[in-house]
Design an enzyme around this catalytic site. Structure first.
Site, mmCIF file in Angstrom:
data_model
loop_
_atom_site.group_PDB
_atom_site.id
_atom_site.type_symbol
_atom_site.label_atom_id
_atom_site.label_comp_id
_atom_site.label_asym_id
_atom_site.label_seq_id
_atom_site.Cartn_x
_atom_site.Cartn_y
_atom_site.Cartn_z
ATOM 1 C CB CYS A 18 28.199 4.911 23.726
ATOM 2 S SG CYS A 18 26.716 5.489 22.895
ATOM 3 C CB ILE A 19 32.627 2.636 25.073
ATOM 4 C CG1 ILE A 19 31.276 1.933 24.990
ATOM 5 C CG2 ILE A 19 33.411 2.199 26.286
ATOM 6 C CD1 ILE A 19 30.373 2.117 26.182
#
Lengths: 151, 105
Positions: free
Chosen positions: B104-105
């Site tokens: 997600c990052i």
């Protein structure tokens, strides 16, 4: 979706991260993104405070900690350091590094003028990555036809 | 399963349009995918990112998303977005013949 404008209105660690993750995630998907920090949400872009955000251990039922324990001295600091460790494992950077990263992706970072005036902040109180202090009208203008997310 | 026509070949792709079989991938295919993604020329810096991505995938079983990609490739975030506009991790993975990063990052 072409553009998303994300409002940050909370100043706790858990109140700030979802917005940062969503802004960065939008850019990773090729979506234009901006962050608008308002009210206590100004904390993460105030230079002297951004490295000291904490998890709220009181008044937060999802912590599963009784309020009387959550308010013990040092408990909030402990919970914060534990959460930061878990986040580092997931490659989630500290607030300052995360904001810099988001800014480097081309996302814009704004402070809310009404909140800045209310808390008597000056331009020099802010982290250097803040693009501008803008009114709510300018915020809507910049958001255009994109989506707005309030956190 | 979907296929993508590249250089006269029909190659199997997943729902994101990324190659399913790494064995289908080579540098010529990479250049063709890049062109389809709007990147006219793959420079040495593009290749450094693509190679770093493949190396990380072979080690971890997942293509690195943006923060890890900067560490793996030594290319900073700003430059990554210039090299691969509109989503560097996603685009570089596609060009590298890997599935879209799950992080997600």
């Amino acid at each position: 979706m072409d553009r998303v404008s994300i409002v940050v209105s909370h100043g706790s660690l858990e109140g700030v991260y979802p917005a940062l993750i969503m802004a960065n995630g939008a850019r990773m998907e090729g979506i234009e993104a901006s962050l608008f920090f308002t009210f206590f949400g100004l904390e993460p872009i105030i230079e002297r405070r951004m490295d000291r955000l904490q998890v709220a251990t009181v008044g937060n039922p999802a912590m599963h900690v009784p309020t009387l324990i959550g308010m013990l001295p040092g408990f909030q600091t402990l919970a914060t350091s534990m959460m930061k460790k878990e986040m580092e494992k997931l490659d989630i950077p500290p607030v300052r590094e995360f904001l810099q990263m988001i800014h480097d992706t081309g996302a814009e970072i704004y402070a809310c003028k009404a909140s800045v005036d209310m808390f008597h902040f000056k331009k020099q109180d802010f982290w250097s990555g803040v693009d501008d202090i803008i009114s709510v009208g300018e915020f809507y203008e910049k958001a255009g036809d994109g989506q707005i997310i309030f956190t | 399963m979907d296929t993508l026509e590249i250089l006269g070949k029909h190659l199997a792709v997943d729902k994101d349009g990324n190659l399913v079989n790494r064995s289908d991938w080579n540098e010529e295919i990479a250049r063709a995918i890049a062109a389809q993604e709007g990147i006219a020329e793959l420079t040495d810096r593009h290749w450094a990112v693509i190679r770093a991505m493949q190396k990380a995938f072979d080690r971890d079983g997942d293509a690195p998303s943006i923060r890890r990609l900067t560490n793996e490739s030594g290319v900073d975030v700003k430059t990554l977005y210039q090299l691969f506009p509109k989503g560097p991790a996603k685009k570089a993975a596609k060009i590298a013949g890997l599935p879209k990063p799950k992080g997600c990052i």
